[in-house]
Design an enzyme around this catalytic site. Sequence first.
Site, mmCIF file in Angstrom:
data_model
loop_
_atom_site.group_PDB
_atom_site.id
_atom_site.type_symbol
_atom_site.label_atom_id
_atom_site.label_comp_id
_atom_site.label_asym_id
_atom_site.label_seq_id
_atom_site.Cartn_x
_atom_site.Cartn_y
_atom_site.Cartn_z
ATOM 1 N N ASP A 255 0.805 -1.216 0.000
ATOM 2 C CA ASP A 255 0.000 0.000 0.000
ATOM 3 C C ASP A 255 0.846 1.277 0.000
ATOM 4 O OD1 ASP A 255 0.902 -0.540 2.581
ATOM 5 O OD2 ASP A 255 -1.081 -0.980 3.369
ATOM 6 N N ASN B 272 -7.746 -3.009 14.197
ATOM 7 C CA ASN B 272 -9.144 -3.229 13.776
ATOM 8 C C ASN B 272 -9.250 -4.435 12.826
ATOM 9 O OD1 ASN B 272 -8.000 -2.266 11.424
ATOM 10 N ND2 ASN B 272 -9.317 -0.464 11.223
ATOM 11 N N HIS C 135 -7.432 -4.893 10.054
ATOM 12 C CA HIS C 135 -7.131 -4.655 8.632
ATOM 13 C C HIS C 135 -5.835 -5.349 8.211
ATOM 14 C CE1 HIS C 135 -4.886 -0.568 9.362
ATOM 15 N NE2 HIS C 135 -4.013 -1.540 9.311
ATOM 16 N N GLU D 42 -9.728 -2.089 5.024
ATOM 17 C CA GLU D 42 -10.346 -1.743 6.294
ATOM 18 C C GLU D 42 -11.616 -2.569 6.516
ATOM 19 O OE1 GLU D 42 -8.557 -0.117 8.210
ATOM 20 O OE2 GLU D 42 -8.364 2.019 7.760
HETATM 21 C C1 F6R Z 1 1.335 -1.461 6.148
HETATM 22 C C2 F6R Z 1 0.078 -2.165 6.236
HETATM 23 C C3 F6R Z 1 -0.739 -2.173 7.474
HETATM 24 C C4 F6R Z 1 0.069 -2.458 8.743
HETATM 25 C C5 F6R Z 1 -0.830 -2.433 9.978
HETATM 26 C C6 F6R Z 1 -0.034 -2.644 11.249
HETATM 27 O O1 F6R Z 1 1.905 -1.640 4.869
HETATM 28 O O2 F6R Z 1 -0.307 -2.721 5.270
HETATM 29 O O3 F6R Z 1 -1.756 -3.136 7.337
HETATM 30 O O4 F6R Z 1 0.689 -3.713 8.608
HETATM 31 O O5 F6R Z 1 -1.486 -1.216 10.049
HETATM 32 O O6 F6R Z 1 0.790 -1.555 11.429
HETATM 33 P P1 F6R Z 1 1.945 -1.564 12.541
HETATM 34 O O7 F6R Z 1 2.900 -2.607 12.121
HETATM 35 O O8 F6R Z 1 2.538 -0.183 12.467
HETATM 36 O O9 F6R Z 1 1.273 -1.865 13.835
#
Ligand code: F6R
Length: 251
Positions: free
Chosen positions: A67, A136, A138, A143
């Site tokens: 992303d 959450n 995701h 989301e």
């Molecule tokens: C980032 C991504 C997100 C993160 C998720 C966890 O490329 O795709 O899904 O993996 O938000 O983020 P952290 O690792 O910062 O807790």
Amino acid sequence: MRIYKTKNYDEMSRKAANIISAQMILKPESVLGLATGSSPIGTYKQLIEWYKKGDLDFSQIRSINLDEYKGLDASNDQSYAYFMRHNLFDHVNIQPANTYIPNGMEKDVEKECARYNKIIHKLGGIDLQLLGIGSNGHIGFNEPSDSFAKETHCVDLTNATIQANARFFDSIDEVPKQAYTTGIKNIMNAKHILLIANGEKKADALYRSLFGPITPACPASILQLHDDVSIVADEAALSEIIKINVNEDWL
Ligand code: F6R
């Protein structure tokens, strides 16, 4: 699905890096699906260390990121393009031309999504997809929603995600409200999925993803349908799962 329990973040990072290394050694031209955020930083550090020791070679590796924030340019230090250069690409011998990430500056959503999907298809799919998980539920920026998005699309980030990611910005107002992300079908098409999680904040999402109903309200729950998933998580992230007395063979 295999769940590997680790004591802490460092052990999680080493174990995840070991799994990625095995993939790279067995198939030097692997297509790696990569993630950003706090979870993979230690994994990337470990991969860099092993590369510097001469144990790993990225020269034929292709990478495709999950992303990118919409509206951030690759030189912006909050962009995921910058993150990847800073935390991995600049320190190993991967060829920049073999690294792909959505173009956050492309305003034409349809055009950018079509371009990115084409790249994924042209690479022949993803051999190993590294994932973090949002509190959450995701994955990528897919989301919670009432349906699973299939391929690359542009999403409105939820308040929970904007708040969680505000820690990287000077103020919450600076967090972009939209992002490009690969879809659930792109992720599920990966041959192997490696999800890493650490800390209590992830415990509920991890429990719901692995043992709850399969629903787009918790996007990571779809991973229950994938045949080859490894979860590497520390004790804190697994705390809700440990409570239900899951068969110890799982951990
Ligand atoms: C980032 C991504 C997100 C993160 C998720 C966890 O490329 O795709 O899904 O993996 O938000 O983020 P952290 O690792 O910062 O807790």
